[in-house]
Design an enzyme around this catalytic site. Structure first.
Site, PDB file in Angstrom:
ATOM      1  N   HIS A  23      22.611 -61.056  59.388  1.00  0.00           N
ATOM      2  CA  HIS A  23      22.087 -60.045  60.317  1.00  0.00           C
ATOM      3  C   HIS A  23      23.137 -59.080  60.831  1.00  0.00           C
ATOM      4  O   HIS A  23      22.859 -58.335  61.775  1.00  0.00           O
ATOM      5  CB  HIS A  23      21.425 -60.714  61.528  1.00  0.00           C
ATOM      6  CG  HIS A  23      20.234 -61.538  61.198  1.00  0.00           C
ATOM      7  ND1 HIS A  23      18.940 -61.056  61.255  1.00  0.00           N
ATOM      8  CD2 HIS A  23      20.123 -62.826  60.794  1.00  0.00           C
ATOM      9  CE1 HIS A  23      18.101 -62.009  60.918  1.00  0.00           C
ATOM     10  NE2 HIS A  23      18.798 -63.093  60.632  1.00  0.00           N
ATOM     11  N   LYS A  71      17.585 -51.652  74.193  1.00  0.00           N
ATOM     12  CA  LYS A  71      18.188 -52.591  73.250  1.00  0.00           C
ATOM     13  C   LYS A  71      19.445 -53.109  73.903  1.00  0.00           C
ATOM     14  O   LYS A  71      19.855 -52.623  74.955  1.00  0.00           O
ATOM     15  CB  LYS A  71      18.520 -51.874  71.930  1.00  0.00           C
ATOM     16  CG  LYS A  71      19.317 -50.567  72.122  1.00  0.00           C
ATOM     17  CD  LYS A  71      19.597 -49.857  70.810  1.00  0.00           C
ATOM     18  CE  LYS A  71      18.395 -49.107  70.282  1.00  0.00           C
ATOM     19  NZ  LYS A  71      18.245 -49.155  68.846  1.00  0.00           N
ATOM     20  N   ARG A  72      20.087 -54.133  73.293  1.00  0.00           N
ATOM     21  CA  ARG A  72      21.355 -54.593  73.839  1.00  0.00           C
ATOM     22  C   ARG A  72      22.333 -53.413  73.973  1.00  0.00           C
ATOM     23  O   ARG A  72      22.290 -52.475  73.178  1.00  0.00           O
ATOM     24  CB  ARG A  72      21.953 -55.681  72.937  1.00  0.00           C
ATOM     25  CG  ARG A  72      21.211 -56.997  73.011  1.00  0.00           C
ATOM     26  CD  ARG A  72      21.146 -57.534  74.426  1.00  0.00           C
ATOM     27  NE  ARG A  72      22.456 -57.973  74.873  1.00  0.00           N
ATOM     28  CZ  ARG A  72      22.860 -59.230  74.856  1.00  0.00           C
ATOM     29  NH1 ARG A  72      22.058 -60.188  74.430  1.00  0.00           N
ATOM     30  NH2 ARG A  72      24.068 -59.556  75.279  1.00  0.00           N
ATOM     31  N   LYS A 123      25.732 -49.047  69.079  1.00  0.00           N
ATOM     32  CA  LYS A 123      24.374 -48.519  69.264  1.00  0.00           C
ATOM     33  C   LYS A 123      24.398 -47.159  69.976  1.00  0.00           C
ATOM     34  O   LYS A 123      23.407 -46.451  70.009  1.00  0.00           O
ATOM     35  CB  LYS A 123      23.515 -49.519  70.043  1.00  0.00           C
ATOM     36  CG  LYS A 123      23.259 -50.833  69.286  1.00  0.00           C
ATOM     37  CD  LYS A 123      22.481 -51.821  70.144  1.00  0.00           C
ATOM     38  CE  LYS A 123      22.382 -53.210  69.532  1.00  0.00           C
ATOM     39  NZ  LYS A 123      21.368 -53.309  68.455  1.00  0.00           N
ATOM     40  N   THR A 154      14.715 -53.474  64.992  1.00  0.00           N
ATOM     41  CA  THR A 154      13.302 -53.839  64.956  1.00  0.00           C
ATOM     42  C   THR A 154      12.545 -53.135  66.085  1.00  0.00           C
ATOM     43  O   THR A 154      11.346 -52.916  65.983  1.00  0.00           O
ATOM     44  CB  THR A 154      13.117 -55.370  65.088  1.00  0.00           C
ATOM     45  OG1 THR A 154      13.978 -55.837  66.127  1.00  0.00           O
ATOM     46  CG2 THR A 154      13.438 -56.072  63.794  1.00  0.00           C
ATOM     47  N   LYS A 165       8.663 -51.177  66.488  1.00  0.00           N
ATOM     48  CA  LYS A 165       7.694 -51.339  67.574  1.00  0.00           C
ATOM     49  C   LYS A 165       7.298 -49.967  68.138  1.00  0.00           C
ATOM     50  O   LYS A 165       6.128 -49.701  68.410  1.00  0.00           O
ATOM     51  CB  LYS A 165       8.263 -52.234  68.688  1.00  0.00           C
ATOM     52  CG  LYS A 165       8.524 -53.668  68.219  1.00  0.00           C
ATOM     53  CD  LYS A 165       9.464 -54.445  69.150  1.00  0.00           C
ATOM     54  CE  LYS A 165      10.028 -55.656  68.398  1.00  0.00           C
ATOM     55  NZ  LYS A 165      11.129 -56.319  69.123  1.00  0.00           N
TER      56      LYS A 165
HETATM   57  C1  26Q Z   1      27.424 -66.283  67.508  1.00  0.00           C
HETATM   58  C2  26Q Z   1      28.403 -67.221  67.804  1.00  0.00           C
HETATM   59  C3  26Q Z   1      28.705 -67.543  69.121  1.00  0.00           C
HETATM   60  C4  26Q Z   1      27.984 -66.930  70.145  1.00  0.00           C
HETATM   61  C5  26Q Z   1      27.005 -65.993  69.851  1.00  0.00           C
HETATM   62  C6  26Q Z   1      26.727 -65.656  68.524  1.00  0.00           C
HETATM   63  C7  26Q Z   1      25.676 -64.649  68.212  1.00  0.00           C
HETATM   64  C8  26Q Z   1      24.450 -64.687  68.856  1.00  0.00           C
HETATM   65  C9  26Q Z   1      23.468 -63.746  68.568  1.00  0.00           C
HETATM   66  C10 26Q Z   1      25.885 -63.664  67.259  1.00  0.00           C
HETATM   67  C11 26Q Z   1      24.897 -62.739  66.967  1.00  0.00           C
HETATM   68  C12 26Q Z   1      23.681 -62.775  67.625  1.00  0.00           C
HETATM   69  C13 26Q Z   1      22.585 -61.824  67.376  1.00  0.00           C
HETATM   70  C14 26Q Z   1      22.591 -60.884  66.440  1.00  0.00           C
HETATM   71  C15 26Q Z   1      21.461 -59.942  66.285  1.00  0.00           C
HETATM   72  O1  26Q Z   1      20.541 -59.935  67.078  1.00  0.00           O
HETATM   73  N1  26Q Z   1      21.480 -59.128  65.224  1.00  0.00           N
HETATM   74  C16 26Q Z   1      20.389 -58.191  65.002  1.00  0.00           C
HETATM   75  O2  26Q Z   1      19.425 -58.824  64.160  1.00  0.00           O
HETATM   76  C17 26Q Z   1      18.275 -58.026  64.031  1.00  0.00           C
HETATM   77  C18 26Q Z   1      17.266 -58.828  63.219  1.00  0.00           C
HETATM   78  O3  26Q Z   1      17.641 -58.880  61.888  1.00  0.00           O
HETATM   79  C19 26Q Z   1      18.604 -56.693  63.392  1.00  0.00           C
HETATM   80  O4  26Q Z   1      17.439 -55.910  63.390  1.00  0.00           O
HETATM   81  C20 26Q Z   1      19.705 -55.983  64.168  1.00  0.00           C
HETATM   82  O5  26Q Z   1      20.102 -54.816  63.489  1.00  0.00           O
HETATM   83  C21 26Q Z   1      20.881 -56.921  64.348  1.00  0.00           C
HETATM   84  O6  26Q Z   1      21.866 -56.299  65.173  1.00  0.00           O
END
Ligand code: 26Q
Length: 841
Positions: free
Chosen positions: A377, A568-569, A574, A676, A680
């Site tokens: 991702h 979004k975050r 972004k 995503t 929406k």
């Molecule tokens: C990993 C290790 C330790 C702590 C936290 C994490 C961690 C947690 C969440 C790393 C990444 C995330 C989330 C990533 C994320 O949300 N990515 C998004 O995924 C979406 C679904 O595929 C995409 O549409 C987005 O582009 C992408 O940024």
């Protein structure tokens, strides 16, 4: 071990389960509601409570799901079908009530039944708190996927963690983000069912011991471990009007009953019992970073806890039916890894097959690599997960041995294919050397999986040519794309009832489970009376959003204005910053009197910053400070508003998306894997202003260039520019950007807070700025002018809006899941027996 499995002296017979089907009409639903409210929950005239009306209604729906849930399990068992397990550290489910009513087809009946009792459904439903067990895109995608799997009747089970505290609650104080813990189950959770009988024991620490088994083979034993119990809680996942109820199984960590005897004997009984707490910390809280937080032991504990408990659970079911015969395990089971977070599963499945079930390495590896599939991702190299070897040694010593063995065998394969290419072996090694040695989780996932996919066309292409290039050269057939999607149940039918009714009236309701059907809307774009109805609905939804903004931000959003939204975050890539710079530019135009043919605009920004991400937090502060200046200036009245909405979450998006005109998707090209939120908004008739990034590219392909506001460098141009990027020159040669920077640098937005935006200013001016904000500013302003002009021609705008909705069919997660199933999972759908045919439960 547990008192739950069998009764000894008595055995229940079939009559225990011989129940009539539950009523599905409004009178019957209201009867049950009254009984739960008054008896089960013990409410009376003097103890009325809004929350309990929600609880009673939740139980009404839970019962109706329970009777279908069991039938789904029975049908899946009977079909002996292949099963897929979606392993994810995050499931961002949001609220469950509205979704349950829609998917069971009970919404209208419930609404009438409650009205009879003097209750408004909307108000009752508003008492539910969001299940915020995810950060953002990746977690919400998992939730949309579960909805689609149930709707397509695929036997897919979600496995995750039951965090006591979900994503933090965001407050804004003096413009700054303040985090508060989210104790989301404080008042209970009516949707879950504890399944203590399936508790598993998970090992940590200890050491490996080798011994000879009965056949004289050397085998390993993991001993002297500190164990933690994993207790499962099941949540029903209803399909859309199809009687299928799938399962989301979330694990809670619990202490074993063993004490640290040394401490106990030393007389510190309370201390020894208090030690137990440590075990329970594992599932206490969701990590709130959406890029990997490196090296935190608790996070690795969470990951292993999920992997080990889930695989044990699957193998428990397997051996229950097949004994110790694993020969067809890979034909009947698939694990889909949601990013690398559960990638330790590769080594853990090996460990269980080798050490607990006595398989040989080669057959265990063959099973593992035909069972695991990995979804990536992110393209940000800094977000790739790595774990220090030292941490593994202490926490998961046996898994580290297995990873070393996987790596040795893998690297000899690389050496055989590219003899003498030591550089390649080093690049591809699962262990990163030079400095503190680390395990590269993405490489472990790739080596252990038969499928590796990205989440949009561009993203998958960049993975093959960039981050994973060496692996693509070795195994091209493993790599594939699965463009993300979102569920049209929650993101259209549920969140936009007025539009849903219009669509149903005009083109029927088939679109709710075959979203391609929205294409039948295309000719309606040319129908002026239809456009009027479309406009009226959008205005109603904008009013709903304006009320929310008034309530949450105290800012007035007049609905005639263009509603321009970015939620979004908060992340530098972004580029919320680019959005703010544009607002400052509009403000300057107003101040300079350049307001001929002005399009009134209300800009809404929302999102959470990771608590340790200083720059993201400064950007929130900047948005709020600019909003204060802009909104307080009488010159902007009727022309421009800016608001930051605190506490962005799933249930807020359900109000925001339907009320949006313009969807901001403005990431630096090549950085947003898919996005995503963009889907929406499109589904709800917003028009995108965006870069050629992630799924934006496919959105533009679907809707046509003329219905999308495009700007910015391409991913290739971004990389090409890096070596000679000169933001100073761009600022100097663009009068609009120069003026914006000048105002920002003058301290106009931080009059009594000197210096607080210096880091932001510096980042825009830096030739090292990875996000190239200055480079895309001029093009962004032009695209915004095009959007403003288009909006002034309401007939044109409405046409574009209708066409965006009409062409959003591809972005249903039903399509995404159908592709996963066709290419990766390869399962047959399973339909449960209809409810009328037998009894209820
Ligand atoms: C990993 C290790 C330790 C702590 C936290 C994490 C961690 C947690 C969440 C790393 C990444 C995330 C989330 C990533 C994320 O949300 N990515 C998004 O995924 C979406 C679904 O595929 C995409 O549409 C987005 O582009 C992408 O940024």
């Amino acid at each position: 071990m547990s008192p739950f499995l069998d009764l000894t002296k008595s055995q229940p017979n079939e009559r225990l389960f011989d129940l009539p089907p539950l009523a599905m009409d409004s009178a019957g639903l209201a009867e049950d509601f009254k009984r739960y409210y008054a008896y089960t929950l013990g409410r009376d005239r003097d103890s009325r409570s809004a929350y309990y009306t929600y609880l009673a209604l939740a139980i009404v729906l839970r019962d109706r799901m329970a009777e279908r849930w069991k039938r789904t399990r029975q049908a899946q068992d009977q079909a002996n079908s292949k099963r897929t397990y979606y392993l994810s550290l995050e499931f961002l489910m949001g609220r469950a009530l509205g979704n349950a009513m829609l998917n069971l087809g009970l919404r209208d009946a419930v609404e009438r039944g409650l009205l009879d009792l003097g209750l408004l459904l909307e108000e009752v439903a508003d008492n539910e708190s969001d299940a915020g067990l995810g950060n953002g895109g990746l977690g919400r995608l998992a939730a949309c996927f579960l909805d689609s799997c149930a709707t397509l009747q695929l036997p897919v089970k979600g496995y995750g963690l039951r965090y006591e505290y979900g994503m933090f609650r965001q407050l804004i104080e003096n413009g700054y983000q303040v985090e508060e813990p989210d104790h989301w189950m404080r008042e209970g959770n009516p949707w879950e069912l504890e399944r203590q009988e399936y508790t598993q024991r998970i090992q940590f620490g200890g050491r490996t011991e080798f011994y000879r088994d009965g056949d004289g083979r050397t085998r390993a034993r993991w001993v002297d471990t500190q164990d933690v119990l994993a207790v499962p809680y099941d949540t029903p996942i209803p399909g859309y009007l199809n009687d299928t109820i799938n399962t989301l199984r979330l694990w809670r960590a619990a202490a074993t009953d063993e004490f640290d005897l040394r401490e106990f004997n030393a007389g510190s009984y309370p201390e020894s019992v208090a030690q137990k707490n440590n075990a329970e910390h594992i599932t206490m809280v969701l990590y709130p970073n959406d890029a990997s937080e490196c090296g935190k032991e608790l996070r690795l504990r969470q990951q292993y806890f999920l992997a080990s408990a889930s695989i044990k659970d699957v193998i428990r079911e397997w051996t229950g039916l097949n004994g110790s015969d694993f020969s067809t395990f890979a034909d009947k089971n698939c694990f889909q890894l949601n990013d690398t977070h559960p990638a330790i599963s590769v080594a853990e499945l090996m460990r269980q097959l080798l050490d607990e079930h006595g398989l040989e390495w080669d057959s265990a590896w063959s099973i593992t690599t035909r069972t695991m599939a990995y979804t990536n991702h992110t393209l940000l190299p800094e977000a790739l997960e790595r774990w220090p070897v030292r941490l593994f040694e202490n926490l998961l010593p046996r898994l580290l041995e297995i990873i070393y063995e996987i790596n040795a065998r893998f690297l000899s394969e690389v050496a055989a294919r590219w003899p003498g290419d030591l550089g390649r072996q080093q690049r591809m090694s699962l262990i990163e050397e030079g400095g503190e040695p680390q395990v590269r989780m993405a490489f472990l996932a790739i080596v252990g999986s038969f499928s590796v996919n990205g989440v949009a066309e561009l993203h998958s292409r960049l993975l093959r040519g960039g981050l994973f290039r060496d692996f693509y050269e070795l195994w091209p057939a493993k790599f594939n794309n699965k463009t993300n999607g979102v569920t049209p149940r929650r993101w259209l039918a549920q969140c936009n009832p007025a539009l849903r009714d219009l669509l149903n009236d005009e083109i029927g309701d088939g679109w709710i489970h075959r979203l391609d059907g929205l294409a039948r809307l295309v000719p309606y774009a040319e129908d002026p009376t239809f456009r009027k109805r479309w406009q009226a609905i959008k205005q109603g939804n904008k009013q709903r959003l304006a009320d929310l903004v008034q309530e949450e931000c105290g800012v007035d959003f007049p609905i005639e204005a263009l509603f321009d939204v970015q939620v979004k975050r908060i992340h530098e890539y972004k580029r919320q910053l680019l959005n703010v710079l544009h607002v400052i530019h509009l403000y300057l135009r107003i101040k300079q009197g350049d307001t001929e043919d002005w399009t009134p605009r209300c800009v809404l920004i929302g999102g959470k910053a990771a608590p340790g991400y200083t720059m993201a937090k400064s950007i929130i502060k900047l948005i709020n400070n600019v909003a204060n200046v802009v909104n307080a200036d009488p010159a902007t009245e009727g022309r421009l508003r800016l608001a930051f909405i605190p506490g962005y979450r799933v249930s807020l998006m359900e109000v925001i998306a339907p009320g949006t005109d313009l969807s901001e998707q403005i990431s630096t090209a090549g950085k947003e894997a898919s996005g995503t939120g963009n889907m929406k908004f499109m589904m709800n008739g917003a028009i995108t202003i965006g870069t050629l990034d992630g799924a934006n590219i496919e959105i533009r392909e679907q809707v046509g260039d003329e219905n999308f506001f495009l700007f910015g460098l391409t991913a290739e141009e971004v990389e090409g520019l890096r070596s000679h990027y000169d933001p100073g020159a761009i600022i100097a040669s663009d009068p609009q950007l120069r003026d914006v920077m000048h105002l920002l640098e003058s301290g106009h937005f931080n009059q009594f807070e000197p210096g607080i935006f210096d880091a932001i200013i510096h980042s825009i001016r830096s030739p090292q700025d990875p996000w190239m904000t200055a480079a895309d500013f001029p093009g962004y302003v032009r695209a915004q002018e095009q959007a403003a002009r288009a909006y002034r021609d309401q007939e044109r705008w409405l046409r574009m809006s209708i066409l965006n909705c009409a062409h959003s069919g591809r972005f249903s997660s039903d399509r995404t899941i159908a592709e996963y199933n066709r290419d990766v999972w390869r399962m047959e759908p399973v339909a449960p027996a209809p409810i009328g045919a037998f009894g209820g439960a």
